[in-house]
Design an enzyme around this catalytic site. Structure first.
Site, PDB file in Angstrom:
ATOM      1  N   ASP A  11      -5.945   8.594  13.160  1.00 24.35           N
ATOM      2  CA  ASP A  11      -5.024   8.272  12.071  1.00 24.35           C
ATOM      3  C   ASP A  11      -5.862   8.051  10.817  1.00 24.35           C
ATOM      4  O   ASP A  11      -6.815   7.278  10.838  1.00 24.35           O
ATOM      5  CB  ASP A  11      -4.242   6.992  12.386  1.00 24.35           C
ATOM      6  CG  ASP A  11      -3.172   7.228  13.451  1.00 24.35           C
ATOM      7  OD1 ASP A  11      -2.938   8.391  13.820  1.00 24.35           O
ATOM      8  OD2 ASP A  11      -2.566   6.235  13.900  1.00 24.35           O
ATOM      9  N   ASP A 130       8.681  11.068  18.741  1.00 25.27           N
ATOM     10  CA  ASP A 130       8.500   9.671  19.132  1.00 25.27           C
ATOM     11  C   ASP A 130       9.822   9.196  19.728  1.00 25.27           C
ATOM     12  O   ASP A 130      10.874   9.379  19.114  1.00 25.27           O
ATOM     13  CB  ASP A 130       8.193   8.789  17.909  1.00 25.27           C
ATOM     14  CG  ASP A 130       6.885   9.160  17.225  1.00 25.27           C
ATOM     15  OD1 ASP A 130       6.025   9.769  17.887  1.00 25.27           O
ATOM     16  OD2 ASP A 130       6.728   8.835  16.030  1.00 25.27           O
TER      17      ASP A 130
END
Lengths: 250, 197
Positions: A11, A130
């Site tokens: 990330d 997700d």
């Protein structure tokens, strides 16, 4: 034989790698290019770079970072985070990314999947999903897991495949950051049901979690972040462990 | 060495450029006939869809130029498939350098695309030494069946051509530019090839 892939995920926020636990707490884990090269040397099969910067300016800097990654990395890498249009994808591919991953934008505008597949080829289009259990239904969330949608995991995954995605990256929000193992049941169902590759994400805490994932499901790849960034699992050790236990790895 | 990468849109031209730079070369990216013809080595990359790519080549008359090239030429992935006679992908006629069809993976038990690291075996010709058993990175939904020009195989559902060779034309289905150190070694191997017509 096609091997199972191990994919560290980085990330990136404002040019640095960070790792969220259950998407809220962030810790700094180093320089994205250097970390990527280290993983490649250690036997990572692919990398994913997700831009979680909030501002437009930081997003533009991400494209320059992608170029630097491509210059130095000799394994494939996928980029994502905040991609909303065909032109966003075009600039990332021109910078040298091998694949792009879209998430919220695909839910908001599913035609984007068709457009990307048509223009660049399915193999470049990874759709990230997700989801978490709401009641007894795996329910899709967007915007970094903050917004619940009407969509259900399995029907959405099928639609994504039919629209031309080349791969699905499924993160179980219930497992992400818990280090208690991957979400075996939905991953097993997804990987048997879909005809495109499935990447599992969320829950890796120890090397046995990777072994269970590959033994109990048909997924093609396992993604993890924190366990690699903080040295809890070393890639070479993980690969050796999987090979000894009969999993085809490089 | 004057190395030219054939330019076309949507391709992995950037990745191939970076890989050659890591080997110490300064490749030129071009779709100009005279630039390509003057090169010591030509690389014909490709990611994307066959019909669109062929249309682009025809618009620049590269479909006439490429089969006539005399220096070593390396086709990568879609580049290799376009060097064949015909592709099932949108029923697309190719450059007919290799006299073979390109067909789609249809096995019921496999995922398509074939995506990831797979092993090369039965390597011969320009891949004869040091390449047997290495892993390379593949991303493709169509493949070239085994034929008389096959110089390396890989198995996915069935054995197929991982690499080809005919005279000055070399081709690989995988992405050497994305296949780690082993990939760099294969690119290096191509660059060392001499072919006197």
């Amino acid at each position: 034989m096609l091997t199972k892939r191990i994919i560290p995920c980085l990330d990136v926020k404002d040019g640095r790698t960070v790792k969220g636990t259950n998407f809220t707490q962030l810790r700094d884990a180093g320089d994205p290019v250097e970390l990527g090269r280290l993983y490649a040397q250690q036997g990572a099969d692919e990398l994913v770079y997700l831009d979680i910067s909030a501002t437009q300016e930081a997003r533009q800097n991400f494209t320059s970072l992608v170029r630097e990654v491509a210059r130095h990395l000799d394994i494939p890498f996928t980029v994502g985070g905040g991609i909303g249009s065909v032109s966003d994808v075009e600039s990332l591919l021109e910078a040298g990314a091998d694949k792009v991953t879209i998430n919220s934008a695909a839910v908001a505008n599913p035609d984007l999947i068709d457009e990307l597949a048509k223009q660049f080829g399915s193999q470049l289009v990874v759709v990230a999903v997700d989801a978490r259990l709401v009641g007894n239904q795996w329910t899709v969330f967007t915007h970094g897991g903050t917004r619940q949608t009407e969509r259900k995991l399995f029907s959405w995954a099928k639609e994504v495949q039919d629209r031309g995605a080349g791969e699905i990256l499924f993160t179980s929000m219930d497992h992400d950051g818990t280090k208690s193992g991957y979400a075996i049941d939905p991953l097993n169902k997804l990987s048997q049901w879909l005809s495109i590759p499935v990447v599992a994400s969320g829950g890796a805490g120890k090397r046995e979690d990777f072994l269970s994932l590959f033994r109990l499901t048909q997924v093609d790849a396992a993604l993890a972040a924190g366990v690699f960034h903080f040295g809890e699992i070393a890639l070479p050790t993980l690969k050796t462990f999987l090979a000894k236990n009969g999993i085809a790895v490089r | 060495m004057n190395t030219v990468i054939i330019k076309y849109p949507g391709g992995n031209v950037q990745s191939v450029t970076f890989a050659l730079q890591r080997l110490g070369l300064s490749p030129v990216i071009s779709d100009q006939h005279e630039v390509i013809q003057a090169a010591d080595r030509v690389i014909f990359p490709g990611v994307g869809e066959a019909a669109t790519a062929m249309r682009h080549l025809r618009e620049r008359r590269l479909d006439e130029l490429i089969p006539r090239l005399r220096q070593p030429v390396l086709g990568i992935c879609l580049g290799m498939q376009l060097m064949c006679r015909h592709s099932e992908e949108r029923d697309t006629p190719g450059l007919s350098i290799f006299d073979t069809e390109v067909v789609r993976f249809t096995g019921k038990s496999i995922k398509v695309p074939h995506m990831g690291w797979n092993q090369l075996y039965n390597t011969k010709d320009w891949l004869k030494t040091g390449i047997e058993g290495i892993f390379a990175y593949f991303v493709h939904s169509y493949f070239v069946p085994l034929n008389s020009n096959t110089v390396a195989q890989t198995t996915y559902d069935l054995p197929f051509s991982a690499a080809l060779r005919k005279q000055n034309f070399f081709a690989v289905q995988f992405h050497p530019e994305k296949s780690g150190e082993a990939g760099g070694q294969i690119l290096q191997r191509f660059l060392q090839q001499e072919f006197q017509p």
